[in-house]
Design an enzyme around this catalytic site. Structure first.
Site, PDB file in Angstrom:
ATOM      1  N   LYS A   1       0.861  -1.185   0.000  1.00 18.44           N
ATOM      2  CA  LYS A   1       0.000   0.000   0.000  1.00 18.44           C
ATOM      3  C   LYS A   1       0.895   1.232   0.000  1.00 18.44           C
ATOM      4  O   LYS A   1       1.409   1.641   1.025  1.00 18.44           O
ATOM      5  CB  LYS A   1      -0.906  -0.005   1.232  1.00 18.44           C
TER       6      LYS A   1
ATOM      7  N   GLU B   1       8.684   1.554  11.471  1.00 15.00           N
ATOM      8  CA  GLU B   1       9.794   2.507  11.368  1.00 15.00           C
ATOM      9  C   GLU B   1       9.148   3.878  11.337  1.00 15.00           C
ATOM     10  O   GLU B   1       8.478   4.237  10.363  1.00 15.00           O
ATOM     11  CB  GLU B   1      10.627   2.244  10.118  1.00 15.00           C
TER      12      GLU B   1
ATOM     13  N   CYS C   1      13.161  10.890   7.731  1.00 11.50           N
ATOM     14  CA  CYS C   1      12.941  10.493   9.129  1.00 11.50           C
ATOM     15  C   CYS C   1      14.235  10.610   9.936  1.00 11.50           C
ATOM     16  O   CYS C   1      14.198  10.803  11.150  1.00 11.50           O
ATOM     17  CB  CYS C   1      12.371   9.081   9.214  1.00 11.50           C
TER      18      CYS C   1
ATOM     19  N   GLU D   1       8.696  16.585  15.271  1.00 10.53           N
ATOM     20  CA  GLU D   1       9.167  16.289  13.920  1.00 10.53           C
ATOM     21  C   GLU D   1       8.411  17.158  12.923  1.00 10.53           C
ATOM     22  O   GLU D   1       7.183  17.129  12.867  1.00 10.53           O
ATOM     23  CB  GLU D   1       8.968  14.811  13.583  1.00 10.53           C
TER      24      GLU D   1
END
Length: 496
Positions: free
Chosen positions: A191, A266, A301, A398
């Protein structure tokens, strides 16, 4: 691949045929409901194509195809060397279609063509090759046991693996999931993010062309609903996800509400980059600090979004970083000379600009901070640097954009305390010429990857990638990733 000019890539882009349908059980198909959504290029806001918006019927069909192919052992039952040959053909086809895939990635995600041709697509092919080569080299164990027994420990494919992947490295992150999953003998339902589905849709046909049997590699584009359905699906044995920590927490809850499928996450990061007074090369450190946050528009990330600098050298080092920031000018992603492309979409653009406004209110803006190239219709932000404090919002959350928070510290213990004072633990770096300091700081930093006197190096597949704390669990890359997609089995044979 030879580097061409902007006109060359624009002409190639104009001639590109773009597929937007789902790939289920060996063929492209529209969503069962007929629903679609527009794929918009962040380069100029132009509609690229319509994408199948997959929902329950499509997810069920993809999972059923994966289950059928797995139970029939059409892939899992092949000799290891046969799976290896097939995946090597798959990797070769990715390389053969590298220009097309790089164009799709750039048009879809706004990434510079210089990066997609040199990093993303070659990296995805290399990942598939690497795991293909591992297939016939990873064995089991013969366990010490009583003399009347033979004890074996083997690994078997877990079954149906769902891979839910992000938009910042669409094909590369997907390959980090589907390559080891396929190498281990599983059937896969991929996906891709609704923000960047094009390369995933395209490589599904390449997998089939390489000889991966129908039903073994399926792609279901769609939004959050498709991901949730996979996480709740009772016939998915394992789900590997890369994305935000908030969504990762939801996926774990869905697994608990359904069949306790294996979940590997992750997630986010707010990675510290520590520069000590005995840094061996301040110019290189400044170049690396800028690249650590401005590469890929900060949509990383592992982005080195917190630059921790000793106060004795802070002003001097900041000047060098600001000089480097000026080199990261946003430009047209199809221009090979562009280092910084477009933010992936309007939603992410607004998110980053919102954080910049929060930074203006509590921190000191040193450069950037505004949207640029808006007349193009695309989504571009200048490289932005703030002089911040550890408690400031931009220094804690973040952002996933080209926004750097620079924080001063007085001694090494304070630097490590600041570095570890985060809900995340994905990556970190330290710059020092003292070997003892390098080792001791590396041990004390709570992060899955620590770089010493560099940042974001070691791009081969031998190093496991993942994080501590709320940066997730499990690891991508390396042989350790194969463990995620297998079950351990103990077999005891009585001889007499």
């Amino acid at each position: 691949m030879p580097q061409q000019d902007l006109a060359f890539w624009q002409s190639r882009a104009a001639a590109l045929a773009i597929e937007g349908r789902a790939f289920i059980d060996g063929s492209y198909r529209d969503s069962a409901s007929g629903r679609q959504f527009d794929c918009i290029s962040p380069i100029d806001g132009r509609r690229l194509t319509a994408i199948a918006d997959c929902a329950a019927a499509d997810v069920d069909a993809a999972v059923a195809a994966a289950r059928r192919s797995f139970e029939a052992r059409e892939w899992a039952g092949l000799k290891p060397r046969e799976r290896k040959k097939t995946l090597l053909r798959f990797a070769a086809l990715i390389r053969q279609h590298a220009e097309e895939l790089a164009l799709l990635e750039t048009l879809d995600a706004g990434k510079p063509i210089g990066d997609t041709t040199s990093v993303d697509i070659p990296g995805a092919a290399y990942c598939v090759e690497w795991y293909a080569e591992a297939i016939d080299k990873v064995g089991g164990e013969v366990v010490p046991a009583d003399p009347h027994l033979v004890g074996l420990v083997t690994r078997e494919p877990v079954g149906v693996v769902a891979c839910v992947v992000p938009w910042n490295f669409p094909l590369l992150m997907a390959a980090w999931k589907f390559a080891p999953a396929l190498a281990a003998g599983n059937s896969v339902v991929l996906k891709p993010s609704e923000k960047s589905p094009l390369t995933a849709i395209r490589v599904a046909a390449l997998a089939l062309e390489a000889g991966v049997p129908p039903g073994v590699f399926n792609v279901v584009p769609g939004g959050g609903e498709a991901g949730k359905l996979l996480a709740l699906h009772m016939d998915v044995d394992c789900l590997a996800f890369t994305g935000s920590t908030a969504v990762g927490k939801q996926i774990m809850q869905y697994a608990g509400q359904s069949n306790l499928k294996r979940v590997w996450l992750e997630l986010g990061g707010k990675s510290p980059n520590i520069v000590l007074p005995d840094c061996p090369d301040f110019d290189r450190a400044a170049r690396s600090a800028a690249g650590a946050i401005f590469y890929n528009m900060g949509e990383m990330c592992t982005a080195g979004s917190r630059l921790l600098v000793h106060r004795d050298i802070k002003e001097m080092f900041l000047d060098k970083v600001l000089e480097q920031a000026a080199q990261w000018k946003p430009g047209h992603p199809l221009d090979p000379n562009t280092a910084m492309g477009a933010i992936v979409d309007q939603i992410q653009l607004d998110r980053v600009l919102g954080y910049i406004e929060a930074g203006r209110a509590e921190s000191r803006l040193l450069c950037g901070g505004t949207r640029t190239l808006s007349d193009s219709g695309g989504f571009y932000i200048e490289p932005t640097v703030f002089d911040a404090r550890p408690e400031h919002r931009i220094a804690r959350e973040e952002i996933f954009g080209p926004v750097l928070s620079v924080i001063g510290f007085d001694d090494l213990d304070q630097a490590i305390g600041l570095a570890n004072d985060s809900e995340y633990g994905l990556a970190a770096a330290v710059w020092t010429q003292n070997l003892t300091t390098a080792h001791e700081v590396s041990r004390r930093l709570r992060a899955g990857t620590v770089w010493v006197n560099c940042y974001d190096e070691g791009g081969d597949m031998n190093f496991p990638f993942g994080g501590y704390k709320q940066s997730g669990n499990g690891r991508d890359k390396s042989l350790h990733a194969l463990e995620k997609y297998t079950e351990l089995k103990s077999t005891l044979l009585r001889l007499r």
